[in-house]
Design a protein around this motif. Structure first.
Motif, PDB file in Angstrom:
ATOM      1  N   LYS A  40       0.912  -1.042  -0.028  1.00  0.00           N
ATOM      2  CA  LYS A  40      -0.251  -0.002  -0.409  1.00  0.00           C
ATOM      3  C   LYS A  40       0.534   0.989  -0.103  1.00  0.00           C
ATOM      4  O   LYS A  40       0.846   2.146  -0.445  1.00  0.00           O
ATOM      5  N   LEU A  41       2.052   0.909   0.784  1.00  0.00           N
ATOM      6  CA  LEU A  41       2.910   2.389   1.052  1.00  0.00           C
ATOM      7  C   LEU A  41       3.058   2.532  -0.229  1.00  0.00           C
ATOM      8  O   LEU A  41       3.334   3.572  -0.636  1.00  0.00           O
ATOM      9  N   ALA A  42       4.123   1.657  -1.096  1.00  0.00           N
ATOM     10  CA  ALA A  42       4.885   1.634  -2.010  1.00  0.00           C
ATOM     11  C   ALA A  42       3.628   2.475  -3.587  1.00  0.00           C
ATOM     12  O   ALA A  42       4.008   3.078  -4.368  1.00  0.00           O
ATOM     13  N   ALA A  43       2.258   1.904  -3.390  1.00  0.00           N
ATOM     14  CA  ALA A  43       1.135   2.400  -4.236  1.00  0.00           C
ATOM     15  C   ALA A  43       0.772   3.498  -3.787  1.00  0.00           C
ATOM     16  O   ALA A  43       1.040   4.922  -4.982  1.00  0.00           O
ATOM     17  N   GLY A  44       1.157   4.102  -2.260  1.00  0.00           N
ATOM     18  CA  GLY A  44       0.862   5.310  -2.505  1.00  0.00           C
ATOM     19  C   GLY A  44       1.483   6.257  -2.748  1.00  0.00           C
ATOM     20  O   GLY A  44       1.907   7.726  -3.868  1.00  0.00           O
ATOM     21  N   VAL A  45       2.924   5.785  -2.160  1.00  0.00           N
ATOM     22  CA  VAL A  45       4.282   6.632  -3.478  1.00  0.00           C
ATOM     23  C   VAL A  45       3.606   6.570  -4.543  1.00  0.00           C
ATOM     24  O   VAL A  45       4.162   8.305  -5.454  1.00  0.00           O
ATOM     25  N   PHE A 183      -4.766   0.726  -4.767  1.00  0.00           N
ATOM     26  CA  PHE A 183      -3.787   1.991  -5.170  1.00  0.00           C
ATOM     27  C   PHE A 183      -5.069   3.237  -4.898  1.00  0.00           C
ATOM     28  O   PHE A 183      -4.111   3.736  -3.639  1.00  0.00           O
ATOM     29  N   TRP A 184      -6.354   3.349  -4.550  1.00  0.00           N
ATOM     30  CA  TRP A 184      -6.650   4.332  -4.839  1.00  0.00           C
ATOM     31  C   TRP A 184      -7.028   4.415  -3.284  1.00  0.00           C
ATOM     32  O   TRP A 184      -7.400   5.627  -2.446  1.00  0.00           O
TER      33      TRP A 184
END
Length: 436
Positions: A40-45, A183-184
């Motif tokens: 999730k953190l990778a997706a947010g970044v 992602f969202w």
């Protein structure tokens, strides 16, 4: 400095996930949740870089515009702290004096103002609070939002777990591993707050049902309900009758469940249709029609290439009913792979094809008689209501793929709950190796 601070908060949250009992998932290895958090953190970044270097208009990017507006409120904490707390807690903050702050923001006021609470205020306020800990570094907010949404997803997982004793891994996939949700739900967006509020609401509802720490859970339940109302009001409207139906049907798996849920859903629909007779400013049909009209107008102004229809919705119930099937279809199926012209849309189209395959697969290998009717109705109404309202009010495919994301776990939970594993293994024995 931003990288160091982001890393420190990430390590701190990993420590919390590892130590706090709430994050222990029955039947799931402890480190799996940490892996999900890091994904999730990778997706947010990744979202941060996408909207920084690819979609470069910061003023129209939702991940930045509420974050930028929050600085105006945050600065008041050091200059005029009383003003800050009045804006934060909405205490006498609707006077002309506070327009000195609000007119500096680009998104405090919306194009179409109604009596319905402006949910942009919620995320602006949250970002203003997070700035106290982030020192204004954006990706620290990403870390906190990933943690909030993960917490909500854990609540959803625990709510449905008693009905997935032999299918825990399928439930884990449905809740935590849907690409759109990863992602969202990981950006600095309302979706993360929505998932948090919805998950905590369902988790405490389950605890209330078994009278576990009743007073504490009632307080948290109402706090989560308050957050849900102020984040996505229409989601609260969809969920509210289901809460009563769940409590009434938690020990009943007969066909009476359908009637019990129908009673509360009917009450909510009738109240929504007729509430303007009591409160003239709250005409639900007119509000939905106006929101759709504004969205169409904005899409035309911005030359959006993913507008599904430029037909304006009439403020009539009959027109909404006629639009409902098409709206549901568009939200579920689109974008088609041939109309996906950006990276996000391509992934969304692929995800739609996978979901369509799962719908067919799970219905072919379904076990309708043994399924819990309350859970099926619960998930079906959330998905149907969210998809219809999303499709009606947001006739732009680019926005649909985001706004439908919080309902996708419930769609997969519905399908996986119906799925008969033994029936699958009997007809497709090679799948047993993967299951083991």
């Amino acid at each position: 400095m931003e990288i160091l601070l982001t890393l420190l908060y990430t390590l701190f949250i990993i420590f919390l996930i590892w130590k706090i009992p709430f994050f222990k998932l029955e039947g799931i290895k402890a480190y799996w949740l940490i892996v999900v958090f890091l994904i999730k953190l990778a997706a947010g970044v990744g979202m941060y870089f996408l909207y920084t270097y690819y979609y470069t208009d910061r003023a129209t990017a939702d991940i930045f515009k509420y974050f930028d507006d929050s600085k105006i409120m945050y600065d008041a904490l050091w200059n005029k702290p009383i003003d800050f707390f009045k804006m934060l807690f909405s205490i006498q903050n609707d006077t002309p004096y506070f327009n000195n702050y609000y007119h500096q923001m680009n998104n405090w006021f919306r194009v179409f103002e109604s009596n319905i609470y402006n949910d942009s205020h919620t995320i602006i306020r949250l970002n203003a609070v997070l700035r106290i800990f982030s020192f204004g570094y954006y990706n620290v907010h990403t870390v906190f939002m990933c943690f909030l949404s993960l917490t909500g997803l854990v609540g959803i997982y625990k709510f449905f777990l008693p009905h997935f004793i032999n299918k825990r891994h399928l439930l884990f996939i449905a809740v935590f591993l849907i690409p759109s949700v990863l992602f969202w739900g990981s950006g600095v967006l309302k979706e993360g707050i929505l998932l948090f509020g919805l998950g905590i609401l369902l988790y405490t509802l389950k605890c209330i049902g078994i009278r576990k720490k009743l007073i504490i859970n009632l307080i948290i339940f109402h706090a989560a309900m308050f957050l849900l109302i102020h984040t996505k009001f229409y989601i609260f409207i969809i969920v509210s009758p289901l809460l009563f139906g769940y409590l009434w049907c938690r020990k009943d798996n007969s066909y009476r469940c359908y009637l019990k849920y129908a009673l509360f859903i009917g009450i909510i629909i009738l109240a929504g249709i007729n509430i303007h007779h009591i409160f003239p400013g709250y005409n639900a049909v007119q509000i939905i029609a106006q929101k759709q009209n504004d969205f169409v107008g904005l899409a035309k102004e911005m030359n959006s290439g993913s507008l599904t229809s430029d037909k304006l919705l009439k403020p009539e119930l009959s027109d909404m009913i006629l639009q409902a099937p098409v709206s549901f279809y568009n939200t579920l199926i689109r974008p088609y792979i041939f109309e996906a012209h950006s990276l996000i849309m391509i992934f969304a189209a692929i995800e739609n094809m996978v979901i369509l395959f799962l719908i067919i697969f799970c219905l072919v290998f379904a076990r309708f008689k043994e399924a819990n009717k309350s859970i099926l109705i619960f998930c079906f109404i959330i998905v149907t209501g969210t998809f219809i309202l999303t499709g009606i009010t947001t006739p732009v495919i680019g926005a649909m793929v985001r706004y439908k994301a919080p309902a996708l776990p419930f769609l997969l939970i519905f399908l996986f709950h119906l799925l008969d594993k033994e029936k699958v293994f009997m007809h497709l024995p090679f799948l047993r190796k993967f299951a083991s």
